[in-house]
Design an enzyme around this catalytic site. Structure first.
Site, PDB file in Angstrom:
ATOM      1  N   GLN A  82      -6.902   8.725  14.730  1.00 59.69           N
ATOM      2  CA  GLN A  82      -8.029   7.783  14.974  1.00 59.69           C
ATOM      3  C   GLN A  82      -9.012   8.466  16.013  1.00 59.69           C
ATOM      4  OE1 GLN A  82      -8.427   5.291  13.229  1.00 59.69           O
ATOM      5  NE2 GLN A  82      -6.247   5.545  12.154  1.00 59.69           N
ATOM      6  N   MET A 141       0.984  -1.095  -0.021  1.00 58.42           N
ATOM      7  CA  MET A 141      -0.088   0.088  -0.040  1.00 58.42           C
ATOM      8  C   MET A 141       0.959   1.248  -0.099  1.00 58.42           C
ATOM      9  SD  MET A 141      -3.024   1.000   2.565  1.00 58.42           S
ATOM     10  CE  MET A 141      -2.127   0.640   4.074  1.00 58.42           C
ATOM     11  N   TYR A 196       1.406   3.812  13.017  1.00 62.90           N
ATOM     12  CA  TYR A 196       0.969   3.688  11.414  1.00 62.90           C
ATOM     13  C   TYR A 196      -0.542   3.195  11.180  1.00 62.90           C
ATOM     14  CZ  TYR A 196       2.245  -1.693  12.052  1.00 62.90           C
ATOM     15  OH  TYR A 196       2.358  -2.766  12.596  1.00 62.90           O
ATOM     16  N   GLU A 197      -0.753   3.525  10.088  1.00 65.51           N
ATOM     17  CA  GLU A 197      -2.169   3.372   9.658  1.00 65.51           C
ATOM     18  C   GLU A 197      -3.096   4.467  10.283  1.00 65.51           C
ATOM     19  OE1 GLU A 197      -3.646   1.784   7.131  1.00 65.51           O
ATOM     20  OE2 GLU A 197      -1.656   0.707   6.832  1.00 65.51           O
ATOM     21  N   GLY A 198      -2.369   5.647  10.443  1.00 66.00           N
ATOM     22  CA  GLY A 198      -3.179   6.800  11.020  1.00 66.00           C
ATOM     23  C   GLY A 198      -2.910   6.700  12.614  1.00 66.00           C
TER      24      GLY A 198
END
Length: 592
Positions: free
Chosen positions: A448, A164, A441-443
């Site tokens: 969040q 990604m 990671y991933e926001g």
């Protein structure tokens, strides 16, 4: 350090006794055809064997050796390629994949348990198939039929991997300012040019091809996030018959030297006019990528849970064996010079905190996974819509709260080991280092929290939240009087969260800073309340069986600990939220 053992007994308890998932599957025709309780048990048993026997032994050696990069090629640690082949040959990469393209077709609630096991065994290893599964999900939901047919089967097989590619050196969360460009070609393909950073598995030696999903902008794209498109860019070009051809114009410029997950290759990826194909429609890339990102966000939450479980297994074995001092009430192991440290109140506090957060997290991640399954497979429109809205609400909670609790749990495990917890050979310090990235990671967890409060609560006036509150209230209303010791504090907790939600929605009308100021503590209060609901559900399942064996006695004792010692944290969090934003803006930037 204890050998990892998959917590299969607790997984079966959550699936079969707490949530009775087979009843859900029976109501969803697409799942009723492929899975039942026996099938699920067999899958989890086999996953437990491969993760404990093949992957877990590589965790420490993989951390010690790490990945290496030379001349654009990445080499993973010794043992990783062979273990990956074993994992792929077992069908585990495609455990949740679409059957029409070679996937196993299992529901997400089964996939969530497999994810926990592989990430407990080795988070670095687990990241490779996780990114592939997420990429497959975006391709399945947004790509053309031709791209699906060509790329999904070898990806589900594990012969090809996925990545990604979002972040750029100047653009992290703010994807609207990315600079990677996509130039349309006469044959319908595109030439992709730009640099991406922090790309997990962007290059590796585990698979023969890597399929990059890349965010880029077309020449006439509007500014901001509305101008982002998504492109499928293979590392090696693929012929019409599926054969591999020439190397595409994509290369790994370097790998990062990181605090943890050292056996996972985190790459700088350069796209120099690489050939790619658009996924979905022009300027719709962010929507297509969010399909993958939301999958990954629950998966990242499960990573926090997984590392907490590994830390607990290590710590409880150590606490039973390590002797140090005598119990406050007098000698317990009279044949020894000291008692095992598990007799000491503070060690018990830490162990029970770990146990309560792990088991609460396992139930909560499974609950969210069930909502994903309902949203995907239900044929009833109102049921599907409710599940979709619950998924939207709970995904940021799952990502942030599970990982925050994962770090707390791994830290408790290190503390129980004392000085040995600070030494590499015992394994506890690695778990902390590995876990720390899950909050980033991933926001990041701050992002969040802002997503939860700004978009999923305030943004719809609390309508998504009301689904959750109504469900908890319905459970309390239907509960037997024997469950009162659990439902009474749960009632107080959900009433507090209801009031806090209404307060924030009202405050946000007059001051835009209030949402950002409240978001982190609000998410934490939500998380502890959600875990209270999970623990009340687990207590109900265990109460009638507590005479059967120690498992249920342990479950009830842990539930009582959670309500007595952990749920009260919501009171300080509530006070922090209601303190408002004013104190955050008392200093000018120069005064910090």
């Amino acid at each position: 350090m204890a050998d990892y053992q998959a917590p299969l007994r607790d997984m079966r308890f959550v699936l079969n006794e707490v949530f009775e998932v087979s009843k859900l599957w029976a109501q969803l025709p697409a799942l009723a055809e492929v899975v039942d309780e026996d099938t699920a048990a067999a899958i989890l048993e086999e996953a437990g064997k491969v993760t404990a026997g093949v992957i877990a032994p590589l965790n420490r050696s993989g951390d010690e050796e790490g990945c290496s990069w030379e001349g654009g090629a990445v080499q993973t640690p010794a043992g990783f390629p062979a273990a990956y082949r074993t994992y792929a040959e077992g069908g585990w990469v495609g455990v949740g994949g679409a059957p029409e393209f070679g996937g196993m077709g299992m529901p997400k609630v089964i996939g969530a348990q497999v994810e926990e096991m592989v990430n407990s065994a080795s988070l670095s290893f687990g990241l490779y198939p996780m990114l592939t599964a997420g990429a497959c999900l975006s391709i399945l939901n947004h790509a053309s039929e031709a791209l699906k047919a060509q790329y999904l089967p070898p990806m589900y097989e594990g012969r090809w991997a996925g990545s990604m590619c979002l972040t750029e050196p100047h653009a992290g969360t703010d994807l609207g300012i990315i600079r990677t460009k996509a130039e349309p070609q006469a044959d319908g393909s595109y030439k992709i040019s730009g640099t991406k950073i922090f790309i997990t598995g962007g290059e590796q030696d585990l698979t023969e091809n890597i399929i990059h999903l890349v965010l880029a902008k077309l020449p006439d794209a509007p500014a901001g996030p509305k101008g982002i498109s998504l492109f499928l860019v293979p590392k090696v070009m693929v012929g019409a018959d599926g054969s591999l051809g020439e190397r595409n114009a994509v290369s790994c410029g370097s790998i990062e030297h990181k605090m943890g997950i050292k056996a996972s290759a985190t790459c700088v990826m350069n796209f120099d006019g690489a050939t790619g194909w658009i996924v979905d429609a022009p300027n719709k890339g962010l929507n297509a990528m969010f399909t993958m990102m939301n999958y990954e966000r629950l998966g990242v939450g499960i990573q926090g849970l997984a590392l907490g479980e590994r830390s607990y297994q290590n710590a409880v074995e150590y606490a039973r064996d390590r002797i140090q001092s005598r119990a406050p009430s007098g000698p317990q192991a009279k044949d020894k010079t000291a008692d095992p440290i598990i007799v000491h109140p503070d060690v018990r506090r830490m162990l029970l905190t770990m146990k309560a957060l792990n088991e609460g997290g396992r139930a909560f991640s499974s609950y969210v996974a069930m909502q994903l399954d309902t949203a995907k497979y239900s044929e009833d429109t109102p049921t599907r819509k409710r599940a979709e809205e619950l998924v939207a609400l709970l995904t940021p909670v799952a990502k942030a709260f599970l990982t925050d609790m994962g770090l707390e749990t791994t830290t408790h495990g290190q503390q129980i080991f004392g000085g040995h917890g600070y030494i590499r050979e015992w394994g506890q310090e690695q778990l902390i280092r590995d876990c720390r990235i899950t909050q980033i990671y991933e926001g990041t967890n701050g992002i969040q929290s802002l997503d939860l409060l700004a978009r999923k609560v305030v943004g719809n006036g609390g309508s998504f939240y009301q689904h959750f509150s109504d469900e908890v209230q319905a459970f309390i209303g239907s509960a037997d009087a024997s469950l009162g010791e659990f439902t009474a504090p749960l009632q107080a907790a959900i009433a507090n969260l209801d009031q806090l939600t209404a307060w924030v929605i009202e405050q946000a009308k007059g001051n835009p800073n209030e949402v950002g100021a409240a978001s982190v503590e609000y998410l934490q209060a939500f998380g502890y309340t959600a875990y209270a609901y999970m623990w009340a559900l687990m207590a109900r399942a265990a109460l009638a069986k507590q005479g059967d064996d120690d498992f249920y006695v342990s479950k009830l004792g842990t539930a009582r600990f959670y309500f007595a010692r952990l749920l009260p944290r919501i009171h300080s969090l509530t006070a922090s939220v209601k303190a408002g934003s004013a104190s955050l803006f008392l200093l000018d930037a120069a005064q910090f």
